[in-house]
Design an enzyme around this catalytic site. Structure first.
Site, PDB file in Angstrom:
ATOM      1  N   GLY A   1       0.819  -1.198   0.000  1.00  0.00           N
ATOM      2  CA  GLY A   1       0.000   0.000   0.000  1.00  0.00           C
ATOM      3  C   GLY A   1       0.852   1.245   0.000  1.00  0.00           C
ATOM      4  O   GLY A   1       2.076   1.178  -0.076  1.00  0.00           O
TER       5      GLY A   1
ATOM      6  N   ASP B   1     -11.223   4.267  10.828  1.00  0.00           N
ATOM      7  CA  ASP B   1     -11.117   3.669   9.492  1.00  0.00           C
ATOM      8  C   ASP B   1     -11.800   2.297   9.456  1.00  0.00           C
ATOM      9  O   ASP B   1     -11.269   1.341   8.915  1.00  0.00           O
ATOM     10  CB  ASP B   1      -9.651   3.545   9.081  1.00  0.00           C
ATOM     11  CG  ASP B   1      -9.476   3.294   7.586  1.00  0.00           C
ATOM     12  OD1 ASP B   1     -10.399   3.617   6.799  1.00  0.00           O
ATOM     13  OD2 ASP B   1      -8.422   2.752   7.196  1.00  0.00           O
TER      14      ASP B   1
ATOM     15  N   VAL C   1       2.721  -5.369   3.656  1.00  0.00           N
ATOM     16  CA  VAL C   1       2.294  -6.355   4.640  1.00  0.00           C
ATOM     17  C   VAL C   1       2.731  -7.727   4.147  1.00  0.00           C
ATOM     18  O   VAL C   1       2.468  -8.088   2.997  1.00  0.00           O
ATOM     19  CB  VAL C   1       0.775  -6.289   4.870  1.00  0.00           C
ATOM     20  CG1 VAL C   1       0.335  -7.339   5.891  1.00  0.00           C
ATOM     21  CG2 VAL C   1       0.361  -4.890   5.327  1.00  0.00           C
TER      22      VAL C   1
END
Length: 168
Positions: free
Chosen positions: A20, A140, A25
């Site tokens: 991202g 979020d 990740v």
């Protein structure tokens, strides 16, 4: 980082899960304990356009403190967090879950029967309540940040833009 690389002298990368704007990740195994983890590797100065070149580090530390302070079986647990001295990369290691995020589940099976949707929502709300009790506002919550484990339990993840209410 590539599969097979050892990061921070203790995590062998097994696969890249996502890349991202702020982080990569990866799934990894601890080289000594063999425990499977998910690593979130934070890019240095990953907030382009920010007038503060250390804003990314502030954001990283906020995420670690927020997630580590929440006591809920419905929030992803933080196992380790630091800045790797060899690379300068900030990272956090989280428990690895077998399952998928809620958006993937919805794409795969479509709409949930109401009783399952209510159970998952209730579990996510448990994590939100636990966060609020320690002064953390997630900010979020979306299907991509609600993980469904192999047992069908919902867990809230990604406290990257959390804020604190001062209740701590």
């Amino acid at each position: 980082m590539q599969p097979g690389d050892v990061f921070a002298d203790r995590y062998r990368i097994t696969r890249i899960l996502s890349v991202g704007q702020m982080a990569t990740v990866c799934a990894a195994d601890h080289t000594l304990t063999r425990q499977s983890v998910v690593l979130k590797l934070i890019r240095g100065n990953c907030l382009p356009g920010s007038p503060d070149p250390t804003a990314w580090e502030v954001r990283f530390r906020r995420e670690v403190r927020a997630a580590a302070g929440i006591d809920s079986k419905h929030a992803v647990r933080i196992l380790d967090a630091a800045i790797d001295t060899a690379t300068g990369i900030s990272y956090l290691a989280m428990e690895e879950l077998q399952g998928e995020d809620l958006s993937e589940t919805i794409r795969r099976i479509g709409c949930f029967p109401p009783h399952i949707a209510l159970r998952l929502l209730s579990q996510a709300c448990h994590a939100v309540q636990a966060a609020h009790e320690v002064g953390v506002v997630h900010r979020d919550i979306k299907p991509e940040n609600i993980l469904i484990d192999a047992a069908g339990k919902a867990l809230l993840s990604d406290f990257g833009i959390a804020s604190f209410t001062g209740m701590r």
